[in-house]
Scaffold this motif. Structure first.
Motif, PDB file in Angstrom:
ATOM      1  N   HIS A 109       0.662  -1.305   0.063  1.00  0.00           N
ATOM      2  CA  HIS A 109       0.594   0.080  -0.319  1.00  0.00           C
ATOM      3  C   HIS A 109       1.078   0.892  -0.078  1.00  0.00           C
ATOM      4  N   ARG A 110       1.983   1.079   0.308  1.00  0.00           N
ATOM      5  CA  ARG A 110       3.004   2.582   0.270  1.00  0.00           C
ATOM      6  C   ARG A 110       4.297   2.046  -0.184  1.00  0.00           C
ATOM      7  N   PRO A 111       4.037   2.037  -1.229  1.00  0.00           N
ATOM      8  CA  PRO A 111       5.257   0.771  -1.676  1.00  0.00           C
ATOM      9  C   PRO A 111       6.548   2.316  -2.361  1.00  0.00           C
ATOM     10  N   GLU A 112       6.574   4.137  -1.622  1.00  0.00           N
ATOM     11  CA  GLU A 112       7.658   4.417  -1.159  1.00  0.00           C
ATOM     12  C   GLU A 112       7.772   4.578  -0.248  1.00  0.00           C
ATOM     13  N   LEU A 113       7.685   3.741   0.388  1.00  0.00           N
ATOM     14  CA  LEU A 113       8.785   3.332   1.814  1.00  0.00           C
ATOM     15  C   LEU A 113      10.090   3.030   1.750  1.00  0.00           C
ATOM     16  N   ASN A 114      10.817   3.376   2.579  1.00  0.00           N
ATOM     17  CA  ASN A 114      11.887   2.570   2.421  1.00  0.00           C
ATOM     18  C   ASN A 114      12.435   1.331   3.197  1.00  0.00           C
ATOM     19  N   LEU A 115      13.098   0.733   3.675  1.00  0.00           N
ATOM     20  CA  LEU A 115      13.252  -0.354   4.693  1.00  0.00           C
ATOM     21  C   LEU A 115      13.514   0.734   5.907  1.00  0.00           C
ATOM     22  N   THR A 116      14.115   1.147   6.979  1.00  0.00           N
ATOM     23  CA  THR A 116      14.210   2.460   7.685  1.00  0.00           C
ATOM     24  C   THR A 116      12.896   3.063   7.850  1.00  0.00           C
ATOM     25  N   ALA A 117      11.432   3.704   6.667  1.00  0.00           N
ATOM     26  CA  ALA A 117      10.245   3.945   7.354  1.00  0.00           C
ATOM     27  C   ALA A 117       9.393   2.514   7.501  1.00  0.00           C
ATOM     28  N   GLN A 130      11.014  -8.370  -3.005  1.00  0.00           N
ATOM     29  CA  GLN A 130      11.947  -8.055  -3.599  1.00  0.00           C
ATOM     30  C   GLN A 130      12.820  -6.568  -3.075  1.00  0.00           C
ATOM     31  N   ARG A 131      13.854  -6.049  -2.726  1.00  0.00           N
ATOM     32  CA  ARG A 131      14.754  -5.384  -1.975  1.00  0.00           C
ATOM     33  C   ARG A 131      15.765  -4.949  -3.190  1.00  0.00           C
ATOM     34  N   THR A 132      14.845  -3.879  -4.298  1.00  0.00           N
ATOM     35  CA  THR A 132      16.466  -3.806  -4.941  1.00  0.00           C
ATOM     36  C   THR A 132      16.950  -1.700  -4.867  1.00  0.00           C
ATOM     37  N   VAL A 133      18.060  -1.001  -5.013  1.00  0.00           N
ATOM     38  CA  VAL A 133      18.432  -0.537  -5.046  1.00  0.00           C
ATOM     39  C   VAL A 133      18.074   0.825  -6.149  1.00  0.00           C
ATOM     40  N   GLN A 134      18.193   2.105  -5.116  1.00  0.00           N
ATOM     41  CA  GLN A 134      16.804   2.765  -6.457  1.00  0.00           C
ATOM     42  C   GLN A 134      18.050   3.267  -6.866  1.00  0.00           C
ATOM     43  N   PRO A 135      17.864   3.550  -8.187  1.00  0.00           N
ATOM     44  CA  PRO A 135      18.742   4.330  -9.432  1.00  0.00           C
ATOM     45  C   PRO A 135      19.097   5.480  -8.899  1.00  0.00           C
ATOM     46  N   HIS A 136      18.125   6.032  -8.065  1.00  0.00           N
ATOM     47  CA  HIS A 136      18.332   8.099  -8.017  1.00  0.00           C
ATOM     48  C   HIS A 136      19.721   7.869  -6.523  1.00  0.00           C
ATOM     49  N   ASN A 137      19.840   6.714  -6.363  1.00  0.00           N
ATOM     50  CA  ASN A 137      19.681   6.461  -4.574  1.00  0.00           C
ATOM     51  C   ASN A 137      20.406   5.161  -4.343  1.00  0.00           C
ATOM     52  N   ARG A 138      22.312   5.308  -4.810  1.00  0.00           N
ATOM     53  CA  ARG A 138      22.473   4.275  -4.518  1.00  0.00           C
ATOM     54  C   ARG A 138      22.767   3.111  -3.279  1.00  0.00           C
ATOM     55  N   ARG A 139      22.074   3.797  -2.343  1.00  0.00           N
ATOM     56  CA  ARG A 139      22.658   4.231  -0.673  1.00  0.00           C
ATOM     57  C   ARG A 139      21.480   3.517  -0.160  1.00  0.00           C
ATOM     58  N   GLU A 140      19.623   3.898  -0.935  1.00  0.00           N
ATOM     59  CA  GLU A 140      18.692   3.438  -0.513  1.00  0.00           C
ATOM     60  C   GLU A 140      18.766   2.355  -0.678  1.00  0.00           C
ATOM     61  N   VAL A 141      16.981   1.948  -0.789  1.00  0.00           N
ATOM     62  CA  VAL A 141      17.006   0.232  -1.087  1.00  0.00           C
ATOM     63  C   VAL A 141      15.481   0.426  -0.985  1.00  0.00           C
ATOM     64  N   GLN A 142      14.548   0.336  -2.000  1.00  0.00           N
ATOM     65  CA  GLN A 142      13.865  -0.010  -2.769  1.00  0.00           C
ATOM     66  C   GLN A 142      13.210  -0.898  -2.302  1.00  0.00           C
ATOM     67  N   LEU A 143      11.979  -1.341  -0.932  1.00  0.00           N
ATOM     68  CA  LEU A 143      10.989  -2.362  -1.004  1.00  0.00           C
ATOM     69  C   LEU A 143       9.844  -2.585  -2.233  1.00  0.00           C
ATOM     70  N   VAL A 144       9.600  -4.327  -2.657  1.00  0.00           N
ATOM     71  CA  VAL A 144       8.760  -4.283  -3.753  1.00  0.00           C
ATOM     72  C   VAL A 144       8.432  -5.715  -3.181  1.00  0.00           C
ATOM     73  N   VAL A 145       6.640  -5.616  -2.875  1.00  0.00           N
ATOM     74  CA  VAL A 145       5.919  -7.209  -3.031  1.00  0.00           C
ATOM     75  C   VAL A 145       5.987  -7.343  -4.525  1.00  0.00           C
TER      76      VAL A 145
END
Length: 161
Positions: A52-60, A86-101
């Motif tokens: 429901h909140r795909p913008e959330l990273n691991l910290t959020a 699935q965890r992927t690296v954000q293309p615009h910020n390689r230090r941020e991990v994006q979470l995807v169901v």
């Protein structure tokens, strides 16, 4: 909204609600236990939150769930190992991990939701239309009160017996 009630009256109502909610929680978890893989409630909540909140990273996500970052990371490890996240690296910020169901994770969440709907519908069949409407209104009001920002406590008048 209503007249003031004594703490004893609110406690009596709260005890009755606890009994009803415990029945609902049992139904809720039984439906979740019917899917494979079976997941603990917190992992299901994490998966649903990410959906429901795909913008959330691991910290959020950790903050949203009220858990520590290491706990959230281990939970995501387990969900990823099960093929649900699935965890992927954000293309615009390689230090941020994006979470995807994943598609498998979305199917599992759909199965859990459908199981819960079926179980609730079975219970509703034993209720009158008026009782179902009252329950619906009460739960909507509860959610609105729960989501309201903290402020002065105001108790509506409890139903009379």
């Amino acid at each position: 909204m209503g007249c003031e009630q004594s703490p004893e009256q609110w406690e009596r109502i709260a005890r009755q609600v606890v009994d009803a909610v415990e029945s609902l929680v049992a139904l809720w978890f039984c439906a979740a236990d019917e899917v494979t893989p079976g997941l603990p409630a917190r992992q299901l909540l994490a998966l649903k939150t990410v959906r429901h909140r795909p913008e959330l990273n691991l910290t959020a996500l950790a903050e949203h769930l009220g858990i520590g970052l290491p706990t959230a990371s281990r939970m995501c490890d387990r969900l990823e190992a099960a093929g649900l996240l699935q965890r992927t690296v954000q293309p615009h910020n390689r230090r941020e991990v994006q979470l995807v169901v994943t598609a498998h994770g979305r199917r599992l969440l759909t199965e859990v939701t459908e199981g819960r709907i079926r179980r609730l519908a079975d219970v509703f069949e034993g209720m009158t239309p008026g009782q179902c409407t009252a329950l619906h209104r009460g739960l909507v009001a509860f959610q609105q009160a729960h989501d309201r920002p903290p402020g002065p406590v105001h108790h509506p008048a409890p139903p009379t017996d």
